[in-house]
Design a protein around this motif. Structure first.
Motif, mmCIF file in Angstrom:
data_model
loop_
_atom_site.group_PDB
_atom_site.id
_atom_site.type_symbol
_atom_site.label_atom_id
_atom_site.label_comp_id
_atom_site.label_asym_id
_atom_site.label_seq_id
_atom_site.Cartn_x
_atom_site.Cartn_y
_atom_site.Cartn_z
ATOM 1 N N GLN A 37 8.076 -3.504 -1.826
ATOM 2 C CA GLN A 37 7.011 -4.331 -1.249
ATOM 3 C C GLN A 37 5.752 -3.530 -0.967
ATOM 4 N N ALA A 38 5.921 -2.307 -0.516
ATOM 5 C CA ALA A 38 4.770 -1.456 -0.241
ATOM 6 C C ALA A 38 4.242 -0.891 -1.553
ATOM 7 N N VAL A 39 2.928 -0.896 -1.694
ATOM 8 C CA VAL A 39 2.276 -0.298 -2.859
ATOM 9 C C VAL A 39 1.226 0.668 -2.345
ATOM 10 N N VAL A 40 1.276 1.907 -2.781
ATOM 11 C CA VAL A 40 0.246 2.871 -2.407
ATOM 12 C C VAL A 40 -0.620 3.104 -3.637
ATOM 13 N N GLU A 80 -8.609 11.712 -3.120
ATOM 14 C CA GLU A 80 -7.187 11.587 -2.818
ATOM 15 C C GLU A 80 -6.600 10.608 -3.822
ATOM 16 N N THR A 81 -5.638 11.072 -4.612
ATOM 17 C CA THR A 81 -5.070 10.166 -5.624
ATOM 18 C C THR A 81 -3.653 10.578 -5.985
ATOM 19 N N ALA A 82 -3.070 9.837 -6.955
ATOM 20 C CA ALA A 82 -1.717 10.085 -7.478
ATOM 21 C C ALA A 82 -0.665 10.136 -6.370
ATOM 22 N N PRO A 83 -0.597 9.124 -5.505
ATOM 23 C CA PRO A 83 0.398 9.119 -4.431
ATOM 24 C C PRO A 83 1.788 8.734 -4.931
ATOM 25 N N SER A 84 2.807 9.261 -4.259
ATOM 26 C CA SER A 84 4.200 8.927 -4.590
ATOM 27 C C SER A 84 5.038 8.987 -3.313
ATOM 28 N N PHE A 85 5.812 7.925 -3.075
ATOM 29 C CA PHE A 85 6.638 7.851 -1.865
ATOM 30 C C PHE A 85 7.852 8.768 -1.956
ATOM 31 N N SER A 86 8.311 9.234 -0.805
ATOM 32 C CA SER A 86 9.637 9.859 -0.736
ATOM 33 C C SER A 86 10.671 8.745 -0.904
ATOM 34 N N PRO A 87 11.894 9.081 -1.365
ATOM 35 C CA PRO A 87 12.888 8.031 -1.610
ATOM 36 C C PRO A 87 13.226 7.208 -0.354
ATOM 37 N N SER A 91 9.499 7.329 3.993
ATOM 38 C CA SER A 91 8.858 7.800 5.223
ATOM 39 C C SER A 91 7.617 8.654 4.965
ATOM 40 N N GLN A 92 7.509 9.212 3.757
ATOM 41 C CA GLN A 92 6.403 10.116 3.472
ATOM 42 C C GLN A 92 5.783 9.818 2.117
ATOM 43 N N ILE A 93 4.571 10.334 1.923
ATOM 44 C CA ILE A 93 3.867 10.177 0.649
ATOM 45 C C ILE A 93 3.355 11.551 0.226
ATOM 46 N N VAL A 94 3.652 11.921 -1.011
ATOM 47 C CA VAL A 94 3.069 13.133 -1.576
ATOM 48 C C VAL A 94 1.892 12.696 -2.451
ATOM 49 N N PHE A 95 0.804 13.441 -2.429
ATOM 50 C CA PHE A 95 -0.376 13.049 -3.198
ATOM 51 C C PHE A 95 -1.178 14.290 -3.536
ATOM 52 N N GLU A 96 -2.205 14.119 -4.364
ATOM 53 C CA GLU A 96 -3.080 15.237 -4.661
ATOM 54 C C GLU A 96 -4.441 14.999 -4.024
ATOM 55 N N SER A 97 -5.065 16.098 -3.646
ATOM 56 C CA SER A 97 -6.392 16.024 -3.044
ATOM 57 C C SER A 97 -7.160 17.276 -3.415
#
Lengths: 441, 165
Positions: free
Chosen positions: A264-267, A298-305, A308-314
């Protein structure tokens, strides 16, 4: 969409013909850096239990063999070497004959196909040297049109039993199919089996499409399209091939969408006035939340499985680096500190690793690091590798590789996270931006 | 000699863009620069804007700051847009292929925005100007070295007929 609901897994325990005793810890590949010698196996053509099954019996065995050999962990023994012939699914296995050709694993099976377009595939796996069946026999039922999926399911079961790891063969890849020269490239969304079979196009080539991403259940795809004239994020239902635009804010561009684990969540990234930040959208409620507010990209976000967290590039430090922040926004911790630029981070399904693209001294690499940034390992090197995606079991990474020069084109490759078994993934033409689905149900 | 070569090259590029870039926003009301061979002589023509004023500015690697040359070009673009109020423009930001896809989209957005802000600072109404980024999706020069990359790191001002954004 092939008939997924009808592809029923029937757990049938076949009595092993010669099963003397239950044997634990027999045939086993423990996947480590050290595994180099592939395990030899024999997969004779499956028995056709009726004439209609004839055409599938050999092909199914071959798909299973290709799946296993394709991992680099197994080696298929060619049929010409066989001493024994499998003439009946239930006949006793002549272990000595298979041992003589050094087949450590033997896979036997049978196929029957009805006039109603249904078929069943059953199989057994044997540990030849231990002279014992490995696990129970299994049977899969489905339509004849889904015969490749049934073969993949057999291979998944064999792989899991021998490696003790999760499987990944019954999975799909959504990607961008490319054609035409570099300065007028046509792009279409396409979907295929993980091994390149059953390619199906999801969009036409009138608008640029970029970076499709599967939902956690594989039923939907997020992607970026220029069909409005501006890059915008869309959600597509894979079965119906219907789509809708998400988050249409005039004067902005949206891209790099990715689902959260709840589906449901989209980053995603939103550019406004030249500045790109991360946002989160809830598909059910439509609620939208800004996650970063910085003048940097800030782009290319990806959720932890676990979501709870998001990894991204900046590029807030001056060039592209990887950061992790809470999925609701907040302070981010930088995790990449090596030389070069780091981008397109993707959290592994197991949660332990981040795959990324690294640009250093004019070359591009796909690599992995632990979530805290330690133990960085580069798996590939080329003129332009980018955009890793994880296999459902977190063992393999697929990515795009663009060749150099005016005639350059993009193709898909996969590599084991050990860095071994780099190979091209077959596609009908050029291909980029792969996204690997979860294991199909 | 140099100028005429540049002119020919630009016309060629435009010709290509017109038929191969289906995503150009201007779409229905875009300007056909090949409509008349003589059009370039008319200072109020889009072809003149294209070829004589100069429709694009170039950027250094991974940068979106405007060079002196870029400022000159944009100053001339602003003057043309001031004089030709029937047109508005979409500024397209682009990147070379040496970068990942998402970052290049963001970088192209920065470049387009840099050009737009400069035009606004020279008196062009912001609502006549739109921006879009193509990242590395639409190179005009296709070799894999700096001679091509330098042409691809660009912001191109594409005219539209109409006054509003």
């Amino acid at each position: 969409m092939r008939n997924l609901a009808s592809l029923v897994l029937l757990l049938l325990a076949f009595a092993a013909p010669l099963s003397a005793q239950e044997r634990s810890g027999p045939l086993r590949i423990t996947i480590t850096e050290g595994v180099i010698e592939p395990l030899p196996f024999a997969a004779p053509a499956f028995i056709a239990e009726n004439p209609a099954a004839g055409e599938f019996a050999r092909d199914i065995a071959q798909v299973i063999a290709d799946d296993l050999a394709g991992t680099g962990l197994f080696r298929q023994i060619p049929a010409e070497a066989f001493i024994s012939r499998i003439t009946s699914f239930d006949a006793p296995v002549q272990y000595a004959d298979w041992k003589a050709i050094n087949a450590q694993a033997l896979i036997t099976g049978a196929v029957s196909a009805g006039t109603d377009g249904r078929m069943t595939v059953k199989f057994r796996v044997f540990d030849v040297f231990a002279q014992a069946q490995l696990g129970d026999g299994l049977q899969f039922g489905g339509s004849t049109g889904s015969w490749r999926r049934m073969a993949h399911k057999v291979a998944d079961a064999v792989y899991s039993r021998i490696t003790g790891e999760g499987a990944y063969f019954d999975s799909r890849v959504v990607f961008v199919a490319e054609s035409g020269p570099k300065d007028a490239r046509k792009k279409r969304l396409a979907i295929m089996d993980y091994d390149g079979a059953n390619v199906q196009y999801l969009t036409d080539d009138r608008s640029i499409v970029l970076a499709p991403r599967f939902s956690p259940t594989g039923d939907r795809v997020l992607y970026t399209s220029y069909e409005s004239g501006f890059p915008r994020i869309y959600e597509m239902n894979v079965a119906s091939v219907t789509r809708r635009a998400l988050d249409e804010q005039p004067g902005t561009m949206t891209f790099a969408p990715r689902f959260g684990p709840d589906g449901q969540a989209v980053v995603f990234s939103l550019s406004s006035g030249g500045n790109t930040d991360l946002y989160k959208l809830n598909l059910a409620s439509g609620a939208r939340q800004r996650l970063t507010s910085a003048p940097s990209i800030e782009t290319a976000p990806s959720f932890s499985p676990d979501g709870s967290q998001i990894v991204f590039e900046s590029d807030r430090s001056g060039n592209q680096q990887l950061y992790i922040m809470p999925s609701g926004g907040g302070e981010a911790q930088r995790i990449s500190f090596g030389k070069g630029r780091y981008s397109t981070p993707v959290w592994s399904p197991r949660g332990d690793l981040i795959a990324f693209t690294k640009q250093y001294q004019g070359r591009f690499h796909i690599g992995v690091m632990r979530v805290d940034g330690s133990e960085e390992r580069l798996l590939t090197s080329s003129f332009l590798d980018e955009g890793p995606t994880w296999s459902p079991n977190g063992r393999v990474i697929m990515f795009s590789r663009e060749s150099q020069g005016a005639q350059g084109s993009s193709t898909l490759y996969s590599v084991d996270i050990t860095g071994r078994n780099l190979k091209r993934v077959p596609t009908p033409g050029g291909a980029s931006d792969p996204s690997w689905s979860p294991l199909q149900k | 000699m140099k100028t005429s070569f540049k002119l020919a090259a630009l016309v060629l590029v435009l010709g290509l863009a017109a038929c191969t870039n289906p995503d150009r926003f201007a779409g229905g009301n875009s300007v056909d620069l090949n409509a008349s061979a003589n059009a370039a002589a008319d200072p109020a023509s889009p072809a003149y804007f294209q070829n004589t004023v100069g429709d694009r500015v170039l950027f250094a690697v991974d940068q979106s700051t405007l060079s002196d040359e870029a400022r000159q070009t944009l100053t001339a673009q602003a003057a043309w847009l001031q004089a030709n109020t029937d047109y508005s423009a979409t500024i397209e930001g682009h990147a070379d292929e040496q970068g990942t896809r998402e970052y290049n989209l963001a970088l192209g957005a920065r470049r387009a925005s840099s050009a737009k802000e400069f035009l606004v600072s020279r008196g062009i109404a912001a609502d006549r100007l739109r921006t879009v980024s193509y990242g590395k999706e639409r190179p005009i020069a296709i070799c894999s070295d700096e001679s091509c990359y330098s042409q691809n790191r660009r912001a191109v001002t594409v005219l539209r007929v109409g006054t509003g954004g």
